[in-house]
Design a protein around this motif. Structure first.
Motif, PDB file in Angstrom:
ATOM      1  N   ASP A 271       0.805  -1.228   0.000  1.00  0.00           N
ATOM      2  CA  ASP A 271       0.000   0.000   0.000  1.00  0.00           C
ATOM      3  C   ASP A 271       0.837   1.277   0.000  1.00  0.00           C
ATOM      4  OD1 ASP A 271      -2.532  -1.388   0.042  1.00  0.00           O
ATOM      5  OD2 ASP A 271      -2.074  -1.883   2.133  1.00  0.00           O
ATOM      6  N   ILE A 272       1.918   1.278  -0.751  1.00  0.00           N
ATOM      7  CA  ILE A 272       2.710   2.507  -0.904  1.00  0.00           C
ATOM      8  C   ILE A 272       1.949   3.411  -1.864  1.00  0.00           C
ATOM      9  CG2 ILE A 272       4.901   3.491  -1.698  1.00  0.00           C
ATOM     10  CD1 ILE A 272       5.073   1.806   0.918  1.00  0.00           C
ATOM     11  N   ASP A 273       1.474   4.538  -1.348  1.00  0.00           N
ATOM     12  CA  ASP A 273       0.657   5.410  -2.195  1.00  0.00           C
ATOM     13  C   ASP A 273       1.493   6.517  -2.830  1.00  0.00           C
ATOM     14  OD1 ASP A 273       0.735   7.709  -0.427  1.00  0.00           O
ATOM     15  OD2 ASP A 273      -0.876   6.825   0.753  1.00  0.00           O
ATOM     16  N   THR A 274       0.872   7.227  -3.747  1.00  0.00           N
ATOM     17  CA  THR A 274       1.600   8.248  -4.504  1.00  0.00           C
ATOM     18  C   THR A 274       2.109   9.376  -3.608  1.00  0.00           C
ATOM     19  OG1 THR A 274      -0.509   9.290  -5.104  1.00  0.00           O
ATOM     20  CG2 THR A 274       0.455   7.746  -6.693  1.00  0.00           C
ATOM     21  N   ASP A 275       1.417   9.660  -2.503  1.00  0.00           N
ATOM     22  CA  ASP A 275       1.907  10.693  -1.577  1.00  0.00           C
ATOM     23  C   ASP A 275       3.147  10.224  -0.821  1.00  0.00           C
ATOM     24  OD1 ASP A 275       0.152  12.781  -2.104  1.00  0.00           O
ATOM     25  OD2 ASP A 275      -1.381  11.965  -0.767  1.00  0.00           O
ATOM     26  N   GLN A 276       3.318   8.929  -0.670  1.00  0.00           N
ATOM     27  CA  GLN A 276       4.538   8.414  -0.057  1.00  0.00           C
ATOM     28  C   GLN A 276       5.690   8.407  -1.070  1.00  0.00           C
ATOM     29  OE1 GLN A 276       2.480   4.825   1.311  1.00  0.00           O
ATOM     30  NE2 GLN A 276       3.300   5.252   3.349  1.00  0.00           N
ATOM     31  N   ILE A 277       5.368   8.208  -2.330  1.00  0.00           N
ATOM     32  CA  ILE A 277       6.402   8.234  -3.369  1.00  0.00           C
ATOM     33  C   ILE A 277       6.892   9.663  -3.566  1.00  0.00           C
ATOM     34  CG2 ILE A 277       6.922   7.768  -5.795  1.00  0.00           C
ATOM     35  CD1 ILE A 277       4.690   5.551  -5.613  1.00  0.00           C
ATOM     36  N   ILE A 278       5.981  10.582  -3.767  1.00  0.00           N
ATOM     37  CA  ILE A 278       6.333  12.007  -3.873  1.00  0.00           C
ATOM     38  C   ILE A 278       5.287  12.791  -3.079  1.00  0.00           C
ATOM     39  CG2 ILE A 278       5.175  12.266  -6.118  1.00  0.00           C
ATOM     40  CD1 ILE A 278       8.301  14.212  -5.045  1.00  0.00           C
TER      41      ILE A 278
ATOM     42  N   GLY B 120      13.793  15.793 -12.522  1.00  0.00           N
ATOM     43  CA  GLY B 120      14.949  15.986 -11.653  1.00  0.00           C
ATOM     44  C   GLY B 120      14.598  16.670 -10.343  1.00  0.00           C
ATOM     45  N   GLU B 121      13.729  17.656 -10.404  1.00  0.00           N
ATOM     46  CA  GLU B 121      13.301  18.351  -9.180  1.00  0.00           C
ATOM     47  C   GLU B 121      12.477  17.419  -8.296  1.00  0.00           C
ATOM     48  OE1 GLU B 121      11.477  22.213  -9.726  1.00  0.00           O
ATOM     49  OE2 GLU B 121      12.750  22.566 -11.485  1.00  0.00           O
ATOM     50  N   LEU B 122      11.587  16.673  -8.902  1.00  0.00           N
ATOM     51  CA  LEU B 122      10.770  15.729  -8.138  1.00  0.00           C
ATOM     52  C   LEU B 122      11.635  14.656  -7.487  1.00  0.00           C
ATOM     53  CD1 LEU B 122       7.834  15.324 -10.676  1.00  0.00           C
ATOM     54  CD2 LEU B 122       7.722  16.490  -8.457  1.00  0.00           C
ATOM     55  N   ALA B 123      12.662  14.216  -8.211  1.00  0.00           N
ATOM     56  CA  ALA B 123      13.545  13.151  -7.712  1.00  0.00           C
ATOM     57  C   ALA B 123      14.192  13.518  -6.378  1.00  0.00           C
ATOM     58  CB  ALA B 123      14.618  12.828  -8.747  1.00  0.00           C
ATOM     59  N   GLU B 124      14.448  14.784  -6.177  1.00  0.00           N
ATOM     60  CA  GLU B 124      15.071  15.238  -4.933  1.00  0.00           C
ATOM     61  C   GLU B 124      14.210  14.958  -3.702  1.00  0.00           C
ATOM     62  OE1 GLU B 124      16.167  19.364  -5.310  1.00  0.00           O
ATOM     63  OE2 GLU B 124      17.145  19.001  -7.249  1.00  0.00           O
ATOM     64  N   HIS B 125      12.930  14.681  -3.919  1.00  0.00           N
ATOM     65  CA  HIS B 125      11.997  14.488  -2.799  1.00  0.00           C
ATOM     66  C   HIS B 125      11.319  13.115  -2.816  1.00  0.00           C
ATOM     67  CE1 HIS B 125      12.613  18.689  -1.934  1.00  0.00           C
ATOM     68  NE2 HIS B 125      12.370  18.953  -3.196  1.00  0.00           N
ATOM     69  N   THR B 126      11.795  12.220  -3.676  1.00  0.00           N
ATOM     70  CA  THR B 126      11.198  10.899  -3.782  1.00  0.00           C
ATOM     71  C   THR B 126      11.338  10.139  -2.458  1.00  0.00           C
ATOM     72  OG1 THR B 126      11.752  10.882  -6.124  1.00  0.00           O
ATOM     73  CG2 THR B 126      11.168   8.773  -5.141  1.00  0.00           C
TER      74      THR B 126
ATOM     75  N   SER C 251      -4.035   9.895  -8.880  1.00  0.00           N
ATOM     76  CA  SER C 251      -3.671   9.454 -10.227  1.00  0.00           C
ATOM     77  C   SER C 251      -2.571  10.314 -10.838  1.00  0.00           C
ATOM     78  CB  SER C 251      -4.903   9.486 -11.133  1.00  0.00           C
ATOM     79  OG  SER C 251      -5.395  10.809 -11.242  1.00  0.00           O
ATOM     80  N   ARG C 252      -1.975  11.184 -10.054  1.00  0.00           N
ATOM     81  CA  ARG C 252      -0.976  12.098 -10.614  1.00  0.00           C
ATOM     82  C   ARG C 252       0.238  11.346 -11.156  1.00  0.00           C
ATOM     83  NH1 ARG C 252       0.502  12.923  -4.841  1.00  0.00           N
ATOM     84  NH2 ARG C 252      -1.339  14.168  -4.569  1.00  0.00           N
ATOM     85  N   GLU C 253       0.729  11.824 -12.281  1.00  0.00           N
ATOM     86  CA  GLU C 253       1.879  11.156 -12.903  1.00  0.00           C
ATOM     87  C   GLU C 253       3.210  11.570 -12.283  1.00  0.00           C
ATOM     88  OE1 GLU C 253       2.776  13.959 -16.807  1.00  0.00           O
ATOM     89  OE2 GLU C 253       1.828  12.019 -17.078  1.00  0.00           O
ATOM     90  N   GLN C 254       3.211  12.527 -11.359  1.00  0.00           N
ATOM     91  CA  GLN C 254       4.465  12.935 -10.717  1.00  0.00           C
ATOM     92  C   GLN C 254       5.100  11.806  -9.920  1.00  0.00           C
ATOM     93  OE1 GLN C 254       1.733  14.887 -10.735  1.00  0.00           O
ATOM     94  NE2 GLN C 254       2.293  17.021 -11.050  1.00  0.00           N
ATOM     95  N   ALA C 255       4.314  10.855  -9.431  1.00  0.00           N
ATOM     96  CA  ALA C 255       4.895   9.752  -8.654  1.00  0.00           C
ATOM     97  C   ALA C 255       5.833   8.911  -9.515  1.00  0.00           C
ATOM     98  CB  ALA C 255       3.808   8.910  -8.013  1.00  0.00           C
ATOM     99  N   PRO C 256       5.386   8.337 -10.633  1.00  0.00           N
ATOM    100  CA  PRO C 256       6.351   7.611 -11.462  1.00  0.00           C
ATOM    101  C   PRO C 256       7.391   8.530 -12.085  1.00  0.00           C
ATOM    102  CG  PRO C 256       4.189   7.595 -12.508  1.00  0.00           C
ATOM    103  CD  PRO C 256       4.020   8.180 -11.138  1.00  0.00           C
TER     104      PRO C 256
ATOM    105  N   SER D  33       8.857  11.031 -10.648  1.00  0.00           N
ATOM    106  CA  SER D  33       9.930  11.234  -9.670  1.00  0.00           C
ATOM    107  C   SER D  33      10.886  10.043  -9.667  1.00  0.00           C
ATOM    108  CB  SER D  33       9.367  11.471  -8.261  1.00  0.00           C
ATOM    109  OG  SER D  33       8.840  10.286  -7.693  1.00  0.00           O
ATOM    110  N   LEU D  34      10.350   8.827  -9.889  1.00  0.00           N
ATOM    111  CA  LEU D  34      11.202   7.633  -9.972  1.00  0.00           C
ATOM    112  C   LEU D  34      12.074   7.669 -11.220  1.00  0.00           C
ATOM    113  CD1 LEU D  34       8.601   4.957  -8.794  1.00  0.00           C
ATOM    114  CD2 LEU D  34      10.451   5.986  -7.458  1.00  0.00           C
ATOM    115  N   VAL D  35      11.499   8.121 -12.320  1.00  0.00           N
ATOM    116  CA  VAL D  35      12.278   8.292 -13.550  1.00  0.00           C
ATOM    117  C   VAL D  35      13.395   9.296 -13.306  1.00  0.00           C
ATOM    118  CG1 VAL D  35      12.205   9.170 -15.931  1.00  0.00           C
ATOM    119  CG2 VAL D  35      10.403   7.646 -15.114  1.00  0.00           C
TER     120      VAL D  35
END
Length: 170
Positions: free
Chosen positions: A20-27, A38-44, A73-78, A80-82
């Motif tokens: 149950d890792i949700d998108t708010d836990q990812i980013i 790159g900016e999102l990755a700093e907070h993954t 459903s935001r795409e920022q979660a994946p 940020s992993l990219v």
């Protein structure tokens, strides 16, 4: 395909997370003011595992349990992993929209009921065509659902936009 350091067929470290890792836990949502990978990755995983963004190396894998990527459903979660250079995500199951957003961004994802056998720090790699995950640390192989050929093509092209562009030009 992704840059060579992010090639899912090359062994790299597994970062293991639970169910149950949700998108708010990812980013965390407070950082989604940007759509720059790159900016999102700093907070993954900043709130869940603060060292992740500092310690993750390009080519690493994220491993989850059941229902990885649930929530928004935001795409920022994946994305940020990219941006963090993650080569792929393996989980026992995915939230449907996260799964599709990952594919659309060129991030390989495999569903494997055996994902729970992978331990944090194991060196693994993915074989997308066969749906195989190889654990080099434990000298084990795990079965996963292989991606349909057209989804493999989208991932290999780097996501839906490059895939579509190539189709239109070809």
């Amino acid at each position: 395909m992704t840059d060579d350091a992010q090639d899912p067929s090359k062994p790299a470290r597994a970062w293991v997370f639970g169910d149950d890792i949700d998108t708010d836990q990812i980013i965390p949502s407070r950082f989604i003011v940007s759509s720059e990978a790159g900016e999102l990755a700093e907070h993954t995983f900043e709130d869940l595992r603060p060292a992740f963004s500092r310690e993750v190396q390009p080519g690493a894998f994220v491993v989850g349990g059941e229902n990885f990527g649930s929530g928004s459903s935001r795409e920022q979660a994946p994305l940020s992993l990219v941006g963090a250079g993650v080569a792929g995500v393996v989980a026992e199951s995915f939230a449907r929209i996260f799964f599709r957003n990952a594919i659309n961004l060129g991030l390989p994802v495999l569903i494997s009921p055996e994902a729970g056998r992978i331990r944090d720090g194991d060196d693994i790699h993915m074989e997308l065509a066969t749906g195989t995950i190889v654990n080099h640390t434990r000298d084990e192989e795990y079965e996963a659902e292989s991606l349909p050929e057209f989804l493999q093509s989208i991932v290999e092209q780097g996501g839906l936009k490059p895939y579509t562009r190539a189709k239109l030009q070809g």
